[in-house]
Design a protein around this motif. Structure first.
Motif, PDB file in Angstrom:
ATOM      1  N   LEU A  35      -4.023   4.306  -0.885  1.00  0.00           N
ATOM      2  CA  LEU A  35      -5.176   4.183   0.238  1.00  0.00           C
ATOM      3  C   LEU A  35      -6.331   5.209  -0.160  1.00  0.00           C
ATOM      4  N   PRO A  92      -2.786  -4.770   4.287  1.00  0.00           N
ATOM      5  CA  PRO A  92      -2.605  -5.312   3.172  1.00  0.00           C
ATOM      6  C   PRO A  92      -2.665  -6.909   2.981  1.00  0.00           C
ATOM      7  N   VAL A 105       0.901  -1.185  -0.253  1.00  0.00           N
ATOM      8  CA  VAL A 105      -0.001  -0.082   0.029  1.00  0.00           C
ATOM      9  C   VAL A 105       0.719   1.279   0.110  1.00  0.00           C
TER      10      VAL A 105
END
Length: 296
Positions: free
Chosen positions: A166, A233, A132
């Motif tokens: 995100l 994740p 991420v």
């Protein structure tokens, strides 16, 4: 099955003036000794190259007799590449270089320090990496790439990135206020109020963007219900389609000192050391259910 030497000292190189065919190479190469560690020989005639396996006989001191040779790849299926920036002792580097000669069944690479190695039937182990951002670059992916640059004891791996921004997890329109785990991530959500959990701000009507650990910290300081968008994740990795014979590697902050294996998924700690990442890559290469490589 992909084959490459365990160490490049097991590969000899010689120039010959005979055709690169077994019937001509056998009498020539069996007429002279080889270094006792030599298992394969790269044979060159001008710009053409072939690869043979050496069947060694008795060893006397540093040298062995050659009882027979097996032609593994002839000149029409072998490519010879000069890549002085490639460490041919690192399988992933060797496999990545072999991709530059897609039509070749055997790729011989003359790399850094003048060392010569080869890969026969090149096919890297594909390891999908779910990470991420922010912060960027994606840390897990970046560190795994750095590990592979020197991982001479890990099978040849090709990393397949799956990087989740995100911001893309947030609903449209955005909620009026978000609580992020920390300021260090650098995530910006224009037009909203953003607070940071590690600063323990006054309670507000926010949406927590965080994982189970962030929720536990939130419950410790504030208690009560809170809207949450799960950014773990490990959770997001459930949406990645990993083909058979491949593996998935991701991270989770609930693990602090160990890796975990779940089927063909390997989960490493959020702040994993390079040693743990090396171990995770080696594990990922073995959980695919296939035998992707054979060190000679």
């Amino acid at each position: 099955m992909t084959t490459y030497p365990d160490r490049y000292r097991e590969v000899s190189v010689t120039d010959v003036d005979v055709p690169l065919e077994a019937e001509f190479l056998r009498p020539l190469l069996t007429s002279r000794p080889v270094y006792r560690r030599s298992d394969h020989m790269v044979v060159r005639n001008g710009s053409r190259t072939a690869l043979v396996r050496l069947v060694r006989g008795p060893t006397a001191g540093l040298f062995s007799t050659v009882e027979d040779v097996e032609l593994l790849a002839g000149p029409d299926e072998t490519a010879y590449l000069h890549r002085p920036d490639v460490d041919t002792g690192v399988p992933s580097a060797l496999l990545a270089t072999a991709a530059e000669a897609p039509g070749a069944r055997c790729v011989v690479v003359e790399g850094a320090y003048g060392h010569v190695s080869f890969v026969l039937d090149p096919a890297a182990v594909r390891v999908h990496v779910l990470d991420v951002v922010p912060p960027g670059p994606a840390k897990l992916l970046d560190q795994l790439q750095r590990v592979l640059e020197t991982a001479d004891d890990v099978p040849g791996v090709e990393l397949v990135p799956h990087v989740v921004d995100l911001v893309d997890l947030l609903p449209e329109p955005h909620d009026p206020a978000y609580l992020l785990p920390c300021r260090g991530g650098g995530m910006a959500v224009p037009g909203t109020s953003v607070s940071y959990l590690d600063e323990v701000p006054p309670r507000a009507d926010w949406t927590l963007v965080g994982c189970a650990r962030s929720r536990a910290i939130h419950d410790h300081f504030y208690g009560g219900p809170v809207r949450q968008i799960d950014m773990c994740p490990r959770t997001l990795a459930g949406g990645v389609d990993v083909p058979a014979g491949e593996a998935l590697l991701t991270k989770c902050c609930l693990f602090e000192d160990r890796n975990e294996v779940d089927g063909r998924t390997v989960v490493t700690p959020w702040g994993a050391s390079f040693g743990q990442l090396r171990e995770a890559l080696a594990t990922a290469a073995t959980v695919t259910g296939s035998e992707p490589w054979t060190p000679s």
